[in-house]
Enzyme design. Structure first.
Site, PDB file in Angstrom:
ATOM      1  N   GLY A   1       0.809  -1.215   0.000  1.00  7.67           N
ATOM      2  CA  GLY A   1       0.000   0.000   0.000  1.00  7.67           C
ATOM      3  C   GLY A   1       0.844   1.267   0.000  1.00  7.67           C
TER       4      GLY A   1
ATOM      5  CD  GLU B   1      -1.503  -1.209  -3.692  1.00  5.61           C
ATOM      6  OE1 GLU B   1      -1.508  -1.346  -2.453  1.00  5.61           O
ATOM      7  OE2 GLU B   1      -2.220  -1.891  -4.446  1.00  5.61           O
TER       8      GLU B   1
HETATM    9  N1  CAA Z   1       2.105  -3.647   8.779  1.00  6.53           N
HETATM   10  C1  CAA Z   1       2.265  -3.636  10.125  1.00  6.53           C
HETATM   11  N2  CAA Z   1       3.466  -3.546  10.719  1.00  6.53           N
HETATM   12  C2  CAA Z   1       4.557  -3.469   9.936  1.00  6.53           C
HETATM   13  C3  CAA Z   1       4.457  -3.489   8.540  1.00  6.53           C
HETATM   14  C4  CAA Z   1       3.156  -3.568   7.956  1.00  6.53           C
HETATM   15  N3  CAA Z   1       2.961  -3.536   6.614  1.00  6.53           N
HETATM   16  N4  CAA Z   1       5.720  -3.415   8.013  1.00  6.53           N
HETATM   17  C5  CAA Z   1       6.552  -3.360   9.073  1.00  6.53           C
HETATM   18  N5  CAA Z   1       5.861  -3.383  10.229  1.00  6.53           N
HETATM   19  C6  CAA Z   1       6.385  -3.346  11.588  1.00  6.53           C
HETATM   20  C7  CAA Z   1       7.017  -4.670  11.955  1.00  6.53           C
HETATM   21  O1  CAA Z   1       6.038  -5.598  12.382  1.00  6.53           O
HETATM   22  C8  CAA Z   1       7.947  -4.245  13.066  1.00  6.53           C
HETATM   23  O2  CAA Z   1       7.205  -4.086  14.246  1.00  6.53           O
HETATM   24  P1  CAA Z   1       7.776  -4.648  15.652  1.00  6.53           P
HETATM   25  O3  CAA Z   1       9.053  -3.890  15.886  1.00  6.53           O
HETATM   26  O4  CAA Z   1       6.695  -4.326  16.629  1.00  6.53           O
HETATM   27  O5  CAA Z   1       8.022  -6.101  15.432  1.00  6.53           O
HETATM   28  C9  CAA Z   1       8.399  -2.857  12.626  1.00  6.53           C
HETATM   29  O6  CAA Z   1       7.444  -2.420  11.674  1.00  6.53           O
HETATM   30  C10 CAA Z   1       9.755  -2.868  11.968  1.00  6.53           C
HETATM   31  O7  CAA Z   1       9.719  -3.831  10.916  1.00  6.53           O
HETATM   32  P2  CAA Z   1      10.848  -4.968  10.738  1.00  6.53           P
HETATM   33  O8  CAA Z   1      11.403  -5.364  12.064  1.00  6.53           O
HETATM   34  O9  CAA Z   1      10.270  -6.038   9.901  1.00  6.53           O
HETATM   35  O10 CAA Z   1      11.949  -4.122   9.940  1.00  6.53           O
HETATM   36  P3  CAA Z   1      13.002  -4.667   8.905  1.00  6.53           P
HETATM   37  O11 CAA Z   1      13.925  -3.524   8.621  1.00  6.53           O
HETATM   38  O12 CAA Z   1      13.613  -5.948   9.360  1.00  6.53           O
HETATM   39  O13 CAA Z   1      12.168  -5.008   7.572  1.00  6.53           O
HETATM   40  C11 CAA Z   1      10.490  -4.574   5.870  1.00  6.53           C
HETATM   41  C12 CAA Z   1      11.528  -3.985   6.868  1.00  6.53           C
HETATM   42  C13 CAA Z   1      11.235  -5.339   4.761  1.00  6.53           C
HETATM   43  C14 CAA Z   1       9.752  -3.402   5.275  1.00  6.53           C
HETATM   44  C15 CAA Z   1       9.536  -5.546   6.611  1.00  6.53           C
HETATM   45  O14 CAA Z   1       9.026  -4.868   7.769  1.00  6.53           O
HETATM   46  C16 CAA Z   1       8.375  -5.995   5.794  1.00  6.53           C
HETATM   47  O15 CAA Z   1       8.523  -6.892   4.961  1.00  6.53           O
HETATM   48  N6  CAA Z   1       7.180  -5.418   6.040  1.00  6.53           N
HETATM   49  C17 CAA Z   1       5.942  -5.835   5.382  1.00  6.53           C
HETATM   50  C18 CAA Z   1       5.891  -5.349   3.958  1.00  6.53           C
HETATM   51  C19 CAA Z   1       4.602  -5.852   3.311  1.00  6.53           C
HETATM   52  O16 CAA Z   1       4.342  -7.015   3.198  1.00  6.53           O
HETATM   53  N7  CAA Z   1       3.792  -4.877   2.824  1.00  6.53           N
HETATM   54  C20 CAA Z   1       2.523  -5.194   2.195  1.00  6.53           C
HETATM   55  C21 CAA Z   1       1.401  -5.110   3.185  1.00  6.53           C
HETATM   56  S1  CAA Z   1      -0.145  -5.652   2.510  1.00  6.53           S
HETATM   57  C22 CAA Z   1      -0.736  -4.318   1.624  1.00  6.53           C
HETATM   58  O17 CAA Z   1      -0.132  -3.295   1.565  1.00  6.53           O
HETATM   59  C23 CAA Z   1      -2.053  -4.537   0.929  1.00  6.53           C
HETATM   60  C24 CAA Z   1      -2.409  -3.466  -0.045  1.00  6.53           C
HETATM   61  O18 CAA Z   1      -2.208  -3.629  -1.235  1.00  6.53           O
HETATM   62  C25 CAA Z   1      -2.992  -2.236   0.363  1.00  6.53           C
END
Ligand code: CAA
Length: 262
Positions: free
Chosen positions: A113, A116
């Protein structure tokens, strides 16, 4: 404006100022939850209605523009929740209804998102640290806020399929080559570059800016002949503005125009 998940500030040196919106959920890498998207829609509407503002910039932190929709908030949703709650359109389309230009200034992750949201803006200025991707497939879902539609229009089918199917991220250089972003700048220049772009826009006459945005967007919504027809009518309509007379008189007299936005 006082928000829980956003910082807002009016800045800029042009006649029309810039409404800045900084996404501010640092602990969750600016994951986009309902409350944040409601606030974003509200802030955008306020800036759009403010006659002293010519342009809006949306930015995040150095680490993340936004890491996507909030996964915690989605995890337990059922189809009925999503359908009846109109997830994800309900409060995501606000960006598209803003009439003034909206610039995304992206550093770090712009995923799901977040990517997006950046693509809903009118132009993307990226720091060299920016990383774009649509990794929803890893969660067992697909992009739900326009990713499968806007990404191919921006970068073509080959790269869009690659990103959407493999969840691979694109760095800023690749995103610029692919046509997703307008400019890439060193990370420490990002906000200044966005402000300079916003000031350039804020120095123009607002009616022409609004019309120009409408016409470019029309290119995505209509066949070429309809778009060209629309552009011609809009072009002609600008000859009814004071700004057109002022702009051309200023050019002829080798002076800076003073637009009055009418
Ligand atoms: N939603 C909720 N929390 C999130 C998040 C998300 N999309 N992305 C990161 N966070 C949170 C993590 O859970 C973490 O929280 P805690 O410290 O409480 O555990 C905090 O942010 C830091 O994240 P990481 O420890 O994972 O940080 P990193 O540097 O190791 O990794 C990252 C960074 C690669 C961005 C990884 O966080 C990640 O893969 N995030 C998810 C990305 C994702 O899948 N996005 C798509 C979401 S679905 C969507 O967006 C649907 C749509 O089309 C609208």
């Amino acid at each position: 404006m006082d928000y829980q998940h956003l910082l807002t500030e009016v800045r800029g040196s042009a006649a029309l100022k810039t409404g800045w919106i900084t996404l501010n959920r640092p602990k969750a890498l600016n994951a986009l939850n309902d409350a944040l998207m409601d606030e974003l829609g509200d802030a955008l509407r306020v800036y759009d209605a403010d006659a002293s503002i010519g342009c809006v910039v949306i930015t995040g932190s150095e680490k993340a523009f936004a890491a996507g929709a909030d996964i915690g908030g989605m995890a337990s949703q059922t189809y009925m929740d999503a359908y009846k709650g109109d997830f994800i359109t309900r409060n995501w389309e606000a960006v598209r209804s803003v009439r003034k230009p909206v610039i995304a200034a992206v550093a770090g992750y712009a995923l799901g998102g977040g990517c997006e949201l950046a693509m809903m803006c009118d132009l993307i200025i990226a720091a060299d640290t920016a990383r774009f991707g649509q990794p929803e497939i890893k969660l067992g879902i697909i992009p739900g806020a326009g990713g499968t539609q806007r990404l191919p229009r921006a970068v073509g089918k080959a790269k869009a399929m690659d990103l959407v199917l493999t969840a691979r991220m694109m760095d800023a250089a690749e995103a610029e080559r692919a046509g997703l972003v307008s400019r890439v700048v060193p990370a420490d220049r990002l906000l200044a570059e966005a402000q300079e772009a916003a000031d350039a826009i804020g120095a123009m006459g607002l009616p022409a800016i609004l019309v120009a945005k409408e016409c470019v967007n029309r290119a995505y919504e209509s066949p070429l002949s309809d778009g060209v027809w629309f552009e011609r009518r809009m072009f002609q309509s600008l000859f009814g503005t004071e700004d057109q007379k002022e702009g051309m008189d200023a050019f002829a007299n080798k002076r800076k125009p003073v637009f009055r936005h009418r």
